[in-house]
Design a protein around this motif. Sequence first.
Motif, PDB file in Angstrom:
ATOM      1  N   SER A   7      -4.140   4.370   5.718  1.00 43.59           N
ATOM      2  CA  SER A   7      -5.254   4.702   4.533  1.00 43.59           C
ATOM      3  C   SER A   7      -3.557   3.666   3.704  1.00 43.59           C
ATOM      4  CB  SER A   7      -4.747   5.693   3.616  1.00 43.59           C
ATOM      5  OG  SER A   7      -5.387   6.674   3.748  1.00 43.59           O
TER       6      SER A   7
ATOM      7  N   LEU B 146      -4.011  -5.016  -6.348  1.00 46.19           N
ATOM      8  CA  LEU B 146      -4.173  -4.031  -6.534  1.00 46.19           C
ATOM      9  C   LEU B 146      -4.008  -3.871  -7.594  1.00 46.19           C
ATOM     10  CD1 LEU B 146      -2.502  -1.952  -4.053  1.00 46.19           C
ATOM     11  CD2 LEU B 146      -4.993  -2.616  -4.655  1.00 46.19           C
TER      12      LEU B 146
ATOM     13  N   GLY C 292      -7.865   5.053   2.925  1.00 46.53           N
ATOM     14  CA  GLY C 292      -7.684   4.347   1.927  1.00 46.53           C
ATOM     15  C   GLY C 292      -8.750   3.137   1.137  1.00 46.53           C
ATOM     16  N   ILE C 293      -8.706   2.182   0.435  1.00 43.84           N
ATOM     17  CA  ILE C 293      -9.737   2.025  -0.026  1.00 43.84           C
ATOM     18  C   ILE C 293     -10.924   2.086   0.779  1.00 43.84           C
ATOM     19  CG2 ILE C 293     -10.892  -0.639  -1.437  1.00 43.84           C
ATOM     20  CD1 ILE C 293      -7.586  -0.460  -2.134  1.00 43.84           C
TER      21      ILE C 293
ATOM     22  N   TRP D  23      -6.268  -4.743   1.388  1.00 38.48           N
ATOM     23  CA  TRP D  23      -6.950  -5.167   0.236  1.00 38.48           C
ATOM     24  C   TRP D  23      -5.929  -6.471  -0.547  1.00 38.48           C
ATOM     25  CZ3 TRP D  23     -12.244  -5.782   0.126  1.00 38.48           C
ATOM     26  CH2 TRP D  23     -13.356  -4.235   0.728  1.00 38.48           C
ATOM     27  N   ASP D  24      -4.744  -5.374  -1.377  1.00 37.85           N
ATOM     28  CA  ASP D  24      -3.962  -6.364  -1.466  1.00 37.85           C
ATOM     29  C   ASP D  24      -3.672  -8.025  -1.433  1.00 37.85           C
ATOM     30  OD1 ASP D  24      -2.136  -6.434  -4.557  1.00 37.85           O
ATOM     31  OD2 ASP D  24      -0.604  -5.889  -2.375  1.00 37.85           O
TER      32      ASP D  24
ATOM     33  N   LEU E  76      -7.064   8.589  -1.612  1.00 38.74           N
ATOM     34  CA  LEU E  76      -6.483   7.106  -1.026  1.00 38.74           C
ATOM     35  C   LEU E  76      -4.966   6.451  -0.561  1.00 38.74           C
ATOM     36  CD1 LEU E  76      -8.950   6.621  -3.742  1.00 38.74           C
ATOM     37  CD2 LEU E  76      -8.288   4.878  -3.028  1.00 38.74           C
ATOM     38  N   SER E  77      -4.056   7.746  -0.667  1.00 34.01           N
ATOM     39  CA  SER E  77      -3.480   7.924   0.540  1.00 34.01           C
ATOM     40  C   SER E  77      -3.433   8.779   1.417  1.00 34.01           C
ATOM     41  CB  SER E  77      -2.098   7.791  -0.348  1.00 34.01           C
ATOM     42  OG  SER E  77      -1.914   6.841  -1.179  1.00 34.01           O
TER      43      SER E  77
ATOM     44  N   GLY F  56       0.731  -1.518   0.248  1.00 31.05           N
ATOM     45  CA  GLY F  56      -0.086  -0.019  -0.444  1.00 31.05           C
ATOM     46  C   GLY F  56       1.179   0.949   0.103  1.00 31.05           C
TER      47      GLY F  56
ATOM     48  N   GLN G  19      -5.006  -0.268   1.777  1.00 35.08           N
ATOM     49  CA  GLN G  19      -4.532  -0.817   0.917  1.00 35.08           C
ATOM     50  C   GLN G  19      -3.683  -2.290   0.374  1.00 35.08           C
ATOM     51  OE1 GLN G  19      -2.574   2.285  -1.469  1.00 35.08           O
ATOM     52  NE2 GLN G  19      -4.044   3.673  -0.752  1.00 35.08           N
TER      53      GLN G  19
ATOM     54  N   ALA H 111      -4.684   1.575  -6.231  1.00 33.39           N
ATOM     55  CA  ALA H 111      -5.776   1.158  -5.200  1.00 33.39           C
ATOM     56  C   ALA H 111      -7.388   2.489  -5.893  1.00 33.39           C
ATOM     57  CB  ALA H 111      -5.366   2.148  -4.028  1.00 33.39           C
ATOM     58  N   CYS H 112      -6.747   3.707  -6.440  1.00 37.11           N
ATOM     59  CA  CYS H 112      -7.297   4.261  -6.819  1.00 37.11           C
ATOM     60  C   CYS H 112      -8.048   4.415  -7.791  1.00 37.11           C
ATOM     61  CB  CYS H 112      -7.442   5.374  -7.702  1.00 37.11           C
ATOM     62  SG  CYS H 112      -6.598   7.027  -6.397  1.00 37.11           S
TER      63      CYS H 112
END
Length: 381
Positions: free
Chosen positions: A84, A347, A263-264, A91-92, A258-259, A30, A88, A294-295
Amino acid sequence: MRIVKVETFLVPPRWLFVRIETDTGVVGWGEATCEGHSETVRTAVAQFAEVLLQSDPLRIEDHWQVMTKAGFYRGGPILASAVSGIDQALWDIAGKHLGVPVHQLLGGHVRDRIRVYGWVGGDDPNEVKDHILEQLEAGLTAVKMNASGKMGRLGTVAEIDGVVARVAAAREVLGEHRDVAVDFHGRFTLANTRRVAPLLEPLRPFFLEEPVVPENSHLIGELARSTSIPVSTGERLYSRQEFLPVLQAGIAVAQPDLSHAGGISEVRRIASLAEVFDVQLAPHCPLGPLALAACLQVGFATPNFLIQEQSIGIHYNQGAEVLDYVLDKTPLQFVDGHIERLTGPGLGIEIDENAVRVADKLEHQWRSPLWRHADGSHAEW
């Protein structure tokens, strides 16, 4: 599956990457960049790691709740940026563990490609045309420019005419079928913005970004009601709660980063909130490859997604480029002004870990420029 290691890497030109490793060998990445303050964010990530180690990485929402609410003092750009980058990376991990891209975990894709735009300066009127031509040659159909460089609290005739002349030059190059967004960058007072906006209306900018500094967000409705140009803001707002007043005030485009904005997990919720107000999402992202990926993952699954900022070739990138840290550059290539849907797990990009570890040893220290007015007082950058 358990989290066994949390690492951070401060890499040129001004980014902070987060790497989370699990006991099964799945690694998530992330981006927790907070421009000019990433060393401080690095410390915050290390503190959050205390509660992450040996926990289940797939409990993404629980981790988000704990990181944002378990501390008595909450919010702000430092803590939100740390959250954030971690979010990320989690989620990755989830996408890689399940073998699917993150947007599939968010409900599946609602579009096949995302339109992107590039930055073309605007501080110096002589650079606008050449920079736009470079972006058009790279395949883009939309650009963003600064309205001005340093701007007086109430601009002179020359300063105001300069804004109009630069945007007019951009429109001349772009024609009727391509777009230019104009970034006021918080450099203008409300009164100055209200003077300039009507003069730009005949040039039909895509949107006017950050017309007032975020601490004056309570004033943004006055501008939104006084101009036909869509008004955007959000790169320095960090939660749904901070976005609600500007949505109620009548902005047309929300620009969470998103940073910076949780985050997501949180930006996905900001997007849903924006949809209630018929507002489009265009995430802020003059950052690195992880923030961009991520965006894009959010964008592929978000109905009210407008366009994506990206920083490939931006003037800030001195010492390294966005694509320098990815193994396969193909997923982030432009195709007719768009980036095609990312299909890889997580991602959707592969980080060059060796390049990141080498870059971290360079110990970069990026800082925002310090500007002053003619009288010696501080000027907004």
